[in-house]
Structure formats: structure tokens, C-alpha cells
Motif scaffolding. Structure first.
Motif, short mmCIF file in Angstrom:
data_model
loop_
_atom_site.label_atom_id
_atom_site.label_comp_id
_atom_site.label_asym_id
_atom_site.label_seq_id
_atom_site.Cartn_x
_atom_site.Cartn_y
_atom_site.Cartn_z
N LEU A 1 36.64 63.71 64.71
CA LEU A 1 36.24 62.32 64.57
C LEU A 1 36.96 61.64 63.42
O LEU A 1 37.37 60.48 63.51
CB LEU A 1 34.73 62.22 64.38
N ARG A 2 37.15 62.37 62.32
CA ARG A 2 37.86 61.81 61.18
C ARG A 2 39.32 61.50 61.53
O ARG A 2 39.84 60.44 61.19
CB ARG A 2 37.80 62.79 60.00
N ALA A 3 39.97 62.41 62.25
CA ALA A 3 41.36 62.20 62.65
C ALA A 3 41.48 61.00 63.60
O ALA A 3 42.41 60.19 63.47
CB ALA A 3 41.91 63.45 63.33
N MET A 4 40.54 60.86 64.51
CA MET A 4 40.57 59.73 65.43
C MET A 4 40.32 58.41 64.69
O MET A 4 40.95 57.40 64.97
CB MET A 4 39.55 59.93 66.56
N ASP A 5 39.43 58.43 63.72
CA ASP A 5 39.16 57.24 62.92
C ASP A 5 40.39 56.85 62.10
O ASP A 5 40.76 55.67 62.04
CB ASP A 5 37.96 57.48 62.02
N ASP A 6 41.03 57.83 61.47
CA ASP A 6 42.26 57.56 60.70
C ASP A 6 43.33 56.98 61.60
O ASP A 6 44.02 56.03 61.22
CB ASP A 6 42.78 58.84 60.04
N PHE A 7 43.49 57.54 62.78
CA PHE A 7 44.49 57.03 63.71
C PHE A 7 44.19 55.59 64.09
O PHE A 7 45.07 54.74 64.12
CB PHE A 7 44.54 57.91 64.97
N ASN A 8 42.93 55.31 64.39
CA ASN A 8 42.52 53.96 64.78
C ASN A 8 42.77 52.96 63.66
O ASN A 8 43.22 51.85 63.89
CB ASN A 8 41.04 53.95 65.20
#
Length: 58
Positions: A47-54
Motif C-alpha cells: 500500500l505504501r508503494a502504491m501511494d508513493d507511486f500515485n
């Protein structure tokens, strides 16, 4: 006693890992390379990686 342990490797995509988390209701997945444990990935990591990407894509 033996059983199949579901693992991912370092080349597994975030989306593939997310599918495993959703389908199997897991909290963590071991990451293996050439049969050796090299780490683990958690739902939170994903979830953290997806948030950073977003955030970076905006």
C-alpha cells in the motif's frame, strides 16, 4: 510434514503481489531468490508503494 508455501520473487510485480494478498487474505509473503529467503513483503509495504507511486504520478 510438507506443504506448499506461497512465495514471490524479487521480480514479482506489485499488481501480482496485490492479487495474492486479496485472493488469499495474507498479511505477509516471503520473498525468495534461488530457493533462499531474502525478505518479506507485507500488505502495508504494498500500500505504501502504491501511494508513493500515485503521489509521484500526479
Amino acid at each position: 510434514m510438507t506443504f506448499d508455501l506461497q512465495t514471490v520473487n524479487g521480480q514479482t510485480s506489485i499488481l501480482d503481489a496485490a492479487e495474492i494478498f486479496l485472493a488469499d487474505h495474507r498479511r505477509r509473503l516471503p520473498v525468495v531468490d534461488e530457493g533462499k529467503l531474502v525478505g518479506q513483503i507485507s500488505r502495508r509495504d504494498l500500500l505504501r508503494a502504491m501511494d508513493d507511486f500515485n503521489r509521484n504520478a500526479s
